[in-house]
Design an enzyme around this catalytic site. Structure first.
Site, mmCIF file in Angstrom:
data_model
loop_
_atom_site.group_PDB
_atom_site.id
_atom_site.type_symbol
_atom_site.label_atom_id
_atom_site.label_comp_id
_atom_site.label_asym_id
_atom_site.label_seq_id
_atom_site.Cartn_x
_atom_site.Cartn_y
_atom_site.Cartn_z
ATOM 1 N N THR A 71 0.801 73.845 50.813
ATOM 2 C CA THR A 71 0.754 74.336 49.436
ATOM 3 C C THR A 71 0.621 73.179 48.453
ATOM 4 O OG1 THR A 71 1.994 76.341 49.953
ATOM 5 C CG2 THR A 71 2.080 75.579 47.679
ATOM 6 N N ASN A 149 -6.060 82.843 56.719
ATOM 7 C CA ASN A 149 -4.735 82.981 57.318
ATOM 8 C C ASN A 149 -4.439 84.411 57.755
ATOM 9 O OD1 ASN A 149 -4.885 83.126 54.369
ATOM 10 N ND2 ASN A 149 -2.715 83.667 54.442
ATOM 11 N N THR A 235 10.221 58.924 47.819
ATOM 12 C CA THR A 235 10.612 58.316 49.088
ATOM 13 C C THR A 235 10.033 59.111 50.248
ATOM 14 O OG1 THR A 235 12.621 57.477 48.096
ATOM 15 C CG2 THR A 235 12.604 57.654 50.493
ATOM 16 N N CYS A 322 3.622 84.231 52.565
ATOM 17 C CA CYS A 322 3.916 83.822 51.199
ATOM 18 C C CYS A 322 3.945 85.010 50.258
ATOM 19 C CB CYS A 322 2.871 82.835 50.714
ATOM 20 S SG CYS A 322 2.847 81.375 51.732
#
Lengths: 381, 130, 386
Positions: A71, A149, A235, A322
């Site tokens: 996404t 999908n 990070t 989703c």
């Protein structure tokens, strides 16, 4: 343990991938930003994973930007190009994943001109419409998926790429569902940007990648930090990146075996479905992912059938995970011009490398019970 | 862990000189000395070189450095090169030679330039004294 | 190895890892939390349990927690999301010059989009005072973004005193609490902060996961920054990484349980370290003496350049400046903003202590630092004791 038939939603982490990740969930801290020996070890692991993912999709390691998943990769592709080219025109396919569709619509709301590429009832690009839209006005980016999908339908990406490039634009390919199931070759597809996700190919959740050619100009989605060539600050999630790399390496090594296995199971499933009364298969007769079958069973709404199957120990989906739970028919099927009533019945079975013929047979047996119970009530053309 | 371990992976010619400089410090006053300094505290690098002369020969060299390991290694390496050589040898060394000898990467090229600056400043003093 | 870089990242607590592992391994734990079947529901229950755990650490409601991929995304979502929702044109934002790069770079980006930003310079001790913020407000100030604890100096900003003042004026208040969460008490039921960012890997949780607190009453409204599928109440789409989320939840439970005791212990260790370094003349504390996070000690050592100092301490993992800027080795912009000259800013070490720091480690670290500083000072042409 239910029989899991929802691999397009997510897959189970491969135990070999977990083995590769474990040292980075226990080791000496490994902030990849640190110049210390331990920080460099983390950095080396990240670069090795970059090579592994690059090898799976035939791109250069330096063309890969890590993201938190498919996404974010799709968002970074569309918003990143849009922000770098304010006001430039964008196109996307009617059956794209919500991560493309909703991002493009958000850009439209903020003033970017956005067009939608129509799809035929078979789920394939409506080429005359596509060419007309390409010619309409200057264009910067087109976003199309390699494999859908929900239906598993595969698009002819090289053909689209040639047209997009002739129109002077870039092509973004959402390859989240394709990678690991069929060969994905960034060079052969002639894509300029491409999205990938780890948890669809037996890697960990929370990590994905955007592949992009060096000449593509992109603004970052997240500002702050120099990581990933300043395109994606923050990070690094070292363990997940290592896991994605390991999963990609396994997918590359086992691709042929997995594809053959999936194709065999799918044929078994489809021939079984054909024998049941009141079954309608979507996207039949066109090239599709070897693992995906979307169908409707007469007399059942998709959500209801899903719940029945769930009660019997089978995990399937009524479409994109989703978008589930909204009670709306699939936008993919509506985008293919399928009638609302029929679309509402859609259920998706997506097979995985660890499914067995026995599981498929058990699934068919349970479904057969539902089919005979329901047939008299409603008929499906 | 070895307290001398090179955990930040400096190039060996830099690391050896940084960890065990043999020419650090100052020469005692008296005798013929040449002394020059280059760099600036604001740039985090300062290098000072002292030459003790015996006629036209550099008899002894001492350096002082404030800066990163590369800056310190440049001081030590220059001292090694100059000690026992005729003063004319100063002209033979430039930044490129320093970079080659110490395997200095692009992002630390300024340290080699600082080394060259000290040598040129010493030559300037020589010509002023002559 | 002696790890003194807890402000950059923390090791994963073994208890957190144990909580995560089933979600990476067990047969029935791998479902997509958005899926409508038994496996999906199981993952969803775990995600919601973790949400309540994070909320409990903050004194928030579970429905006020939005998952993100980390603090960088949280900060981006809070600032860009709130301002985009409001409308970018003509908005004014107040922040400080010593914020994390994710906040500063986001603000710089917003300036290109028509937002005006005031960057406050903290006091010499690194703290941004309430009066400074109030004096910077303008009639059209839409948001103040300020960090609770500075990552380099440990300076604690008076966000609790500031919050009611901003609420009274109807100004949104975003707080980057990455260095505060799990280290200082936070009670958002009492403190009217609107948006608050945190990151798991700074509190012994996994990398790649963070959260944004988004207040419900009064409701802070955000435009999503990642679209697609409408996860997280439409504010942040994308498949939820169950194991990461479970890890963050467990990390918050552990942090909450030991909060006061651990702060006292770390403060004691930090003072022990500072005392041991006192044998060196001309060392300078960067940051406030009192209002400082318990685990952070930032010191400038005159005459000893930071990179060389770090290189001479192979057994220590320490930071000279923030880890995010160490790749470019730029001297700390935070210390420069506090008025340190270039030399002293470049001669600093940030020593940050944490859960696994011991007295023996601290004593050993101090001895090594003292020896290294003396060595470098002897070599330095700039050093004199006078």
């Amino acid at each position: 343990m239910p029989v899991y038939l929802d691999h397009n939603a997510t897959t189970r982490l491969d135990s070999r991938v977990l083995e590769a990740m474990l040292p980075y969930l226990a080791g000496p801290y490994g902030n990849a930003s640190s110049l210390h020996r331990y920080g460099r070890a983390a950095r080396d692991a990240i670069e090795r994973a970059r090579e592994q993912v690059a090898a799976l999709v035939n791109c250069q390691p330096r063309e890969i930007v890590w993201t938190s998943g498919g996404t974010e990769a799709n968002n970074l592709a569309l918003k990143g190009v849009a922000e770098a080219f304010p006001g430039a025109r964008l196109l996307y396919g009617a059956t794209e994943h919500p991560a493309v569709l909703e991002t493009a619509e958000a850009l439209r709301a903020r003033g970017w001109p956005v067009g939608v590429v129509a799809m035929g009832e078979d789920g394939l690009i409506d080429w005359p419409d596509f060419e007309r839209q390409l010619a309409e006005a200057p264009l910067r980016l087109v976003s199309l998926m390699r494999a859908n999908n929900e239906t598993g339908v595969l698009q002819d990406i090289p053909r689209a790429a040639a047209l997009v490039h002739a129109a002077g634009a870039w092509l973004h390919v959402d390859a989240v569902q394709a990678a690991g199931k069929i060969p994905v070759d960034f060079v052969a597809l002639q894509a300029d940007l491409m999205s990938l996700s780890s948890h669809k190919l037996y890697g960990p959740k929370g990590i994905g990648a955007l592949v992009l050619r060096p000449e593509v100009e992109l603004s970052p989605l997240h500002h702050g930090g120099w990581q990933e060539r300043s395109l994606r600050g923050g990070t690094e999630n070292v363990a997940a990146i290592v896991g994605f790399g390991a999963a990609a390496e396994l997918a590359a090594a086992e691709l042929e075996t997995r594809t053959a296995h999936l194709r065999g199971l799918r044929e078994r499933l489809e021939s079984g479905l054909h024998r049941l009364p009141g079954v309608h298969l979507f996207g039949e007769g066109v090239e599709r992912l070897p693992n995906t079958v979307q169908f409707a069973l007469a007399g059942y709404e998709g959500e209801a059938l899903l719940m029945q199957l769930d009660r019997h120990g089978f995990a399937v989906s009524s479409g994109s995970a989703c978008a589930s739970g909204r009670g709306e028919p699939s936008h993919v099927l509506l985008g293919m011009g399928i009638e609302r009533e029929l679309a509402k019945g859609a259920v998706r079975v997506s097979l995985g490398k660890d499914n067995t013929a026995d599981e498929v047979d058990r699934f068919l047996a349970v479904l057969s019970g539902f089919a005979s119970a329901a047939t008299p009530r409603v008929s499906v053309r | 862990m070895n307290p001398q371990e090179n955990v930040y992976a400096y190039r060996e010619p830099i690391w050896a000189r940084f960890r065990a400089p043999r020419h650090g410090g100052r020469l005692p006053a008296g005798g013929r000395l040449l002394e020059a300094q280059a760099g600036s505290p604001a740039a985090h690098s300062v290098l000072r070189l002292q030459l003790g002369l015996n006629g036209a020969i550099v008899a002894q060299v001492r350096f002082q450095a404030y800066g990163c390991p590369t800056a310190i290694a440049v001081g030590e390496w220059l001292a090694e090169q100059l000690e026992g050589q005729p003063l004319t040898h100063l002209a033979a060394i430039d930044a490129a030679a320093i970079r080659d000898a110490l395997e200095i990467a692009e992002d630390k090229a300024h340290c080699a330039l600082m080394g060259e600056d000290v040598l040129r400043a010493l030559q300037q003093q020589m010509s002023e004294q002559a | 190895m002696i790890y003194l870089d807890y402000a950059a990242t923390t090791p994963l607590d073994p208890r957190v890892r144990d909580a995560m592992l089933p979600w990476l391994d067990a047969d029935s734990h791998f479902g997509n939390p958005a899926s409508d079947h038994a496996l999906g529901r199981k993952a969803r229950v775990a995600v919601e349990r973790a949400r309540a755990q994070v909320a409990a650490l903050l004194g928030a409601g579970a429905d006020e927690i939005v998952w993100t991929s980390g603090a960088t995304e949280s900060n981006n979502l809070a600032i860009k999301g709130a301002l985009e929702f409001r409308g970018l044109k003509g908005a004014h934002v107040v922040t400080s010059r010593v914020e994390h790069k994710a906040v500063l770079d986001t603000c710089r980006y917003l300036e290109t989009q028509g937002v005006r930003v005031s960057y406050l310079t903290p006091q010499a001790d690194g703290v941004v005072a309430v009066e400074q913020v109030l004096a910077a407000l303008q009639p059209d100030t839409a948001m103040v973004s300020l960090m609770w604890v500075n990552n380099e100096t440990g300076a604690i900003n008076p966000v609790e005193a500031l919050a009611p003042q901003l609420r009274e004026r109807g100004i949104l208040f975003h707080v980057d609490a990455v260095q505060a969460a799990g280290k200082l008490p936070i009670d958002l039921a009492q403190v009217p902060i609107d948006l608050l960012s945190l990151s798991a890997h700074k509190l012994y949780g996994p990398k790649g996961i963070g959260a944004l607190f988004v207040r419900k009453r009064p409701r802070a409204r955000l435009a999503p920054q990642i679209h697609g599928g409408g996860h997280e109440q439409g504010m942040r789409s994308g498949t939820l990484a169950t194991h990461q989320i479970v890890g963050l939840g467990e990390a918050c439970v552990l942090a909450a349980a030991g909060l006061g005791d651990e702060a006292r212990r770390l403060r004691g260790l930090r003072e022990r370290l500072w005392q041991a370094l006192q044998v060196l003349p001309k060392i300078y504390l960067n940051g406030p003496v009192e209002a400082r996070a318990p685990g952070i000690l930032n010191v400038s050592f005159a005459g000893a350049e930071g990179e060389s100092l770090r290189a001479m301490l192979p057994e220590l993992m320490v930071s000279s400046g923030s880890a995010c800027s160490s790749a470019t080795r730029e001297p700390s912009y935070v210390l420069r903003a506090l008025g340190r000259d270039d030399e002293l800013a470049g001669s600093s070490l940030r020593l940050s202590l944490g859960r696994y720091s011991t007295e023996a480690q601290i004593d050993r670290a101090a001895a090594q630092i003292v020896e290294a500083v003396r060595f470098l000072r002897e070599l330095s042409p700039l050093w004199s004791e006078a």
